[in-house]
Design a protein around this motif. Structure first.
Motif, PDB file in Angstrom:
ATOM      1  N   ARG A 168       0.831  -1.200   0.000  1.00  0.00           N
ATOM      2  CA  ARG A 168       0.000   0.000   0.000  1.00  0.00           C
ATOM      3  C   ARG A 168       0.871   1.256   0.000  1.00  0.00           C
ATOM      4  O   ARG A 168       0.557   2.231  -0.695  1.00  0.00           O
ATOM      5  CB  ARG A 168      -0.926  -0.016   1.213  1.00  0.00           C
ATOM      6  CG  ARG A 168      -1.931   1.131   1.217  1.00  0.00           C
ATOM      7  CD  ARG A 168      -2.887   1.030   2.387  1.00  0.00           C
ATOM      8  NE  ARG A 168      -3.849   2.133   2.349  1.00  0.00           N
ATOM      9  CZ  ARG A 168      -4.739   2.373   3.307  1.00  0.00           C
ATOM     10  NH1 ARG A 168      -4.804   1.574   4.375  1.00  0.00           N
ATOM     11  NH2 ARG A 168      -5.567   3.399   3.202  1.00  0.00           N
ATOM     12  N   PHE A 169       1.929   1.224   0.743  1.00  0.00           N
ATOM     13  CA  PHE A 169       2.851   2.357   0.777  1.00  0.00           C
ATOM     14  C   PHE A 169       3.397   2.636  -0.619  1.00  0.00           C
ATOM     15  O   PHE A 169       3.406   3.785  -1.077  1.00  0.00           O
ATOM     16  CB  PHE A 169       3.995   2.063   1.744  1.00  0.00           C
ATOM     17  CG  PHE A 169       5.050   3.127   1.806  1.00  0.00           C
ATOM     18  CD1 PHE A 169       4.926   4.197   2.674  1.00  0.00           C
ATOM     19  CD2 PHE A 169       6.183   3.056   1.003  1.00  0.00           C
ATOM     20  CE1 PHE A 169       5.906   5.188   2.734  1.00  0.00           C
ATOM     21  CE2 PHE A 169       7.166   4.041   1.053  1.00  0.00           C
ATOM     22  CZ  PHE A 169       7.021   5.110   1.922  1.00  0.00           C
ATOM     23  N   ASP A 170       3.850   1.595  -1.309  1.00  0.00           N
ATOM     24  CA  ASP A 170       4.417   1.767  -2.649  1.00  0.00           C
ATOM     25  C   ASP A 170       3.384   2.320  -3.620  1.00  0.00           C
ATOM     26  O   ASP A 170       3.713   3.116  -4.515  1.00  0.00           O
ATOM     27  CB  ASP A 170       4.955   0.441  -3.170  1.00  0.00           C
ATOM     28  CG  ASP A 170       6.200  -0.023  -2.427  1.00  0.00           C
ATOM     29  OD1 ASP A 170       6.853   0.815  -1.780  1.00  0.00           O
ATOM     30  OD2 ASP A 170       6.515  -1.225  -2.492  1.00  0.00           O
ATOM     31  N   ALA A 171       2.114   1.909  -3.454  1.00  0.00           N
ATOM     32  CA  ALA A 171       1.063   2.366  -4.361  1.00  0.00           C
ATOM     33  C   ALA A 171       0.689   3.823  -4.115  1.00  0.00           C
ATOM     34  O   ALA A 171       0.318   4.536  -5.059  1.00  0.00           O
ATOM     35  CB  ALA A 171      -0.178   1.487  -4.201  1.00  0.00           C
ATOM     36  N   ASP A 172       0.799   4.267  -2.876  1.00  0.00           N
ATOM     37  CA  ASP A 172       0.309   5.598  -2.509  1.00  0.00           C
ATOM     38  C   ASP A 172       1.385   6.678  -2.449  1.00  0.00           C
ATOM     39  O   ASP A 172       1.059   7.864  -2.360  1.00  0.00           O
ATOM     40  CB  ASP A 172      -0.384   5.539  -1.142  1.00  0.00           C
ATOM     41  CG  ASP A 172      -1.650   4.714  -1.155  1.00  0.00           C
ATOM     42  OD1 ASP A 172      -2.124   4.371  -2.254  1.00  0.00           O
ATOM     43  OD2 ASP A 172      -2.168   4.394  -0.064  1.00  0.00           O
ATOM     44  N   THR A 173       2.641   6.276  -2.473  1.00  0.00           N
ATOM     45  CA  THR A 173       3.733   7.220  -2.238  1.00  0.00           C
ATOM     46  C   THR A 173       4.254   7.818  -3.531  1.00  0.00           C
ATOM     47  O   THR A 173       4.309   7.148  -4.567  1.00  0.00           O
ATOM     48  CB  THR A 173       4.883   6.503  -1.500  1.00  0.00           C
ATOM     49  OG1 THR A 173       4.380   5.950  -0.292  1.00  0.00           O
ATOM     50  CG2 THR A 173       5.988   7.481  -1.154  1.00  0.00           C
ATOM     51  N   GLY A 174       4.657   9.076  -3.462  1.00  0.00           N
ATOM     52  CA  GLY A 174       5.238   9.744  -4.625  1.00  0.00           C
ATOM     53  C   GLY A 174       6.561   9.131  -5.040  1.00  0.00           C
ATOM     54  O   GLY A 174       7.263   8.510  -4.236  1.00  0.00           O
ATOM     55  N   ARG A 175       6.912   9.315  -6.286  1.00  0.00           N
ATOM     56  CA  ARG A 175       8.125   8.703  -6.843  1.00  0.00           C
ATOM     57  C   ARG A 175       9.379   9.167  -6.118  1.00  0.00           C
ATOM     58  O   ARG A 175      10.273   8.366  -5.834  1.00  0.00           O
ATOM     59  CB  ARG A 175       8.228   9.046  -8.342  1.00  0.00           C
ATOM     60  CG  ARG A 175       9.520   8.557  -9.006  1.00  0.00           C
ATOM     61  CD  ARG A 175       9.637   9.064 -10.431  1.00  0.00           C
ATOM     62  NE  ARG A 175       9.600  10.515 -10.499  1.00  0.00           N
ATOM     63  CZ  ARG A 175      10.661  11.293 -10.270  1.00  0.00           C
ATOM     64  NH1 ARG A 175      11.834  10.757  -9.964  1.00  0.00           N
ATOM     65  NH2 ARG A 175      10.561  12.608 -10.351  1.00  0.00           N
ATOM     66  N   SER A 176       9.453  10.450  -5.818  1.00  0.00           N
ATOM     67  CA  SER A 176      10.668  10.978  -5.205  1.00  0.00           C
ATOM     68  C   SER A 176      10.905  10.362  -3.837  1.00  0.00           C
ATOM     69  O   SER A 176      12.021   9.929  -3.513  1.00  0.00           O
ATOM     70  CB  SER A 176      10.585  12.507  -5.098  1.00  0.00           C
ATOM     71  OG  SER A 176      10.499  13.095  -6.370  1.00  0.00           O
ATOM     72  N   LEU A 177       9.859  10.312  -3.035  1.00  0.00           N
ATOM     73  CA  LEU A 177      10.018   9.746  -1.697  1.00  0.00           C
ATOM     74  C   LEU A 177      10.296   8.247  -1.762  1.00  0.00           C
ATOM     75  O   LEU A 177      11.110   7.715  -0.992  1.00  0.00           O
ATOM     76  CB  LEU A 177       8.781  10.018  -0.841  1.00  0.00           C
ATOM     77  CG  LEU A 177       8.948   9.608   0.617  1.00  0.00           C
ATOM     78  CD1 LEU A 177       8.565  10.733   1.560  1.00  0.00           C
ATOM     79  CD2 LEU A 177       8.148   8.358   0.937  1.00  0.00           C
ATOM     80  N   SER A 178       9.645   7.558  -2.683  1.00  0.00           N
ATOM     81  CA  SER A 178       9.873   6.123  -2.833  1.00  0.00           C
ATOM     82  C   SER A 178      11.326   5.848  -3.206  1.00  0.00           C
ATOM     83  O   SER A 178      11.964   4.945  -2.638  1.00  0.00           O
ATOM     84  CB  SER A 178       8.933   5.558  -3.898  1.00  0.00           C
ATOM     85  OG  SER A 178       9.144   4.178  -4.075  1.00  0.00           O
ATOM     86  N   ASN A 179      11.871   6.618  -4.137  1.00  0.00           N
ATOM     87  CA  ASN A 179      13.272   6.435  -4.527  1.00  0.00           C
ATOM     88  C   ASN A 179      14.212   6.754  -3.370  1.00  0.00           C
ATOM     89  O   ASN A 179      15.235   6.086  -3.191  1.00  0.00           O
ATOM     90  CB  ASN A 179      13.599   7.335  -5.724  1.00  0.00           C
ATOM     91  CG  ASN A 179      12.907   6.895  -7.003  1.00  0.00           C
ATOM     92  OD1 ASN A 179      12.451   5.764  -7.112  1.00  0.00           O
ATOM     93  ND2 ASN A 179      12.822   7.792  -7.973  1.00  0.00           N
ATOM     94  N   TRP A 180      13.877   7.776  -2.622  1.00  0.00           N
ATOM     95  CA  TRP A 180      14.667   8.184  -1.445  1.00  0.00           C
ATOM     96  C   TRP A 180      14.757   7.053  -0.433  1.00  0.00           C
ATOM     97  O   TRP A 180      15.842   6.701   0.046  1.00  0.00           O
ATOM     98  CB  TRP A 180      13.992   9.408  -0.859  1.00  0.00           C
ATOM     99  CG  TRP A 180      14.568  10.066   0.352  1.00  0.00           C
ATOM    100  CD1 TRP A 180      15.786  10.661   0.465  1.00  0.00           C
ATOM    101  CD2 TRP A 180      13.905  10.272   1.605  1.00  0.00           C
ATOM    102  NE1 TRP A 180      15.925  11.223   1.728  1.00  0.00           N
ATOM    103  CE2 TRP A 180      14.788  11.001   2.431  1.00  0.00           C
ATOM    104  CE3 TRP A 180      12.645   9.920   2.089  1.00  0.00           C
ATOM    105  CZ2 TRP A 180      14.450  11.368   3.738  1.00  0.00           C
ATOM    106  CZ3 TRP A 180      12.297  10.289   3.379  1.00  0.00           C
ATOM    107  CH2 TRP A 180      13.201  11.002   4.188  1.00  0.00           C
ATOM    108  N   LEU A 181      13.614   6.451  -0.129  1.00  0.00           N
ATOM    109  CA  LEU A 181      13.593   5.364   0.842  1.00  0.00           C
ATOM    110  C   LEU A 181      14.319   4.133   0.315  1.00  0.00           C
ATOM    111  O   LEU A 181      15.109   3.511   1.046  1.00  0.00           O
ATOM    112  CB  LEU A 181      12.153   5.004   1.212  1.00  0.00           C
ATOM    113  CG  LEU A 181      11.994   3.822   2.162  1.00  0.00           C
ATOM    114  CD1 LEU A 181      12.668   4.093   3.507  1.00  0.00           C
ATOM    115  CD2 LEU A 181      10.513   3.493   2.359  1.00  0.00           C
ATOM    116  N   GLU A 182      14.080   3.773  -0.934  1.00  0.00           N
ATOM    117  CA  GLU A 182      14.708   2.573  -1.482  1.00  0.00           C
ATOM    118  C   GLU A 182      16.221   2.729  -1.572  1.00  0.00           C
ATOM    119  O   GLU A 182      16.969   1.765  -1.342  1.00  0.00           O
ATOM    120  CB  GLU A 182      14.119   2.243  -2.854  1.00  0.00           C
ATOM    121  CG  GLU A 182      12.661   1.797  -2.815  1.00  0.00           C
ATOM    122  CD  GLU A 182      12.419   0.617  -1.892  1.00  0.00           C
ATOM    123  OE1 GLU A 182      13.249  -0.324  -1.889  1.00  0.00           O
ATOM    124  OE2 GLU A 182      11.415   0.629  -1.154  1.00  0.00           O
TER     125      GLU A 182
END
Length: 218
Positions: A168-182
């Motif tokens: 759910r997090f991956d589906a709802d999160t913006g690309r920038s923040l997702s890349n930052w976390l990964e």
């Protein structure tokens, strides 16, 4: 062996994670003591006023707050310039430690808060994450090409929130923040502060933090 500052820690605690991140970045040598939170060593309880991790003891100095441990380490040596950030960085840390952490806990441990709507709590957390996503933008970090204190103080808690429900997090999160976390989760820095260590007991040989991985993975 010269007596080192002692850092009491617990591997999975995000507060302890961010303290270890800063100590690792600073290169300051400490003795790392992994504590079992359900069976706390007496030396730890005698040291920590709150009985929580992380707790750092350097001579007569005792630091019982994770952000203060980070600043203590970086004020001694800050080769990557983590402390060189705008005032907004401190504001974001305060928001992460306050309203975001509360929303995280109300979402993750919602059965403890029956009076609260977990979906509303999650929405409150996501509002802060959306703000971070906009701040990151096209950069890899919050304030450009290099990480700051704010990045490393906040990321362990974003990670904790993400794994409540990663899909759910991956589906709802913006690309920038997702890349930052990964990028953080996959980094050598994160791997370096996450070795599985035996619980510390009174009389155990001192374990220098920089040797933790070698000891954990002989």
């Amino acid at each position: 062996m010269t007596e080192l500052p002692v850092l009491y820690s617990f591997r999975r605690c995000p507060y302890a994670m961010r303290a270890r991140l800063a100590v690792a970045a600073s290169g300051v040598a400490v003795e790392l003591r992994e504590i079992l939170l359900r069976d706390k060593a007496s030396a730890f309880l005698e040291t920590s006023p709150s009985g929580t991790v992380p707790c750092l003891k350097a001579g007569d100095l005792v630091i019982d707050e994770s952000l203060d441990v980070m600043i203590w380490a970086l004020q001694q040596n800050d080769p990557e310039g983590w402390l060189d950030m705008p005032d907004l960085g401190h504001e974001l840390i305060a928001q992460a430690d306050g309203p975001f952490k509360a929303a995280l806990d109300h979402t993750k441990y919602h059965t403890r808060y029956p009076e609260l709507d977990p979906e509303e709590s999650r929405a409150n957390a996501m509002a802060f994450l959306s703000k971070l996503d906009q701040q990151i933008g096209d950069n890899p970090w919050l304030f450009g090409d290099m990480p700051s204190l704010a990045d490393m103080a906040i990321l362990p808690f974003v990670r904790q929130f993400a794994f409540i429900n990663k899909n759910r997090f991956d589906a709802d999160t913006g690309r920038s923040l997702s890349n930052w976390l990964e990028a953080f989760i996959g980094s050598e820095r994160f791997a370096a502060i996450m070795p599985k260590l035996p619980m510390w007991r009174e009389g155990d040989e001192a374990l220098r933090f920089e040797h933790a991985i070698a000891v954990a993975n002989p």
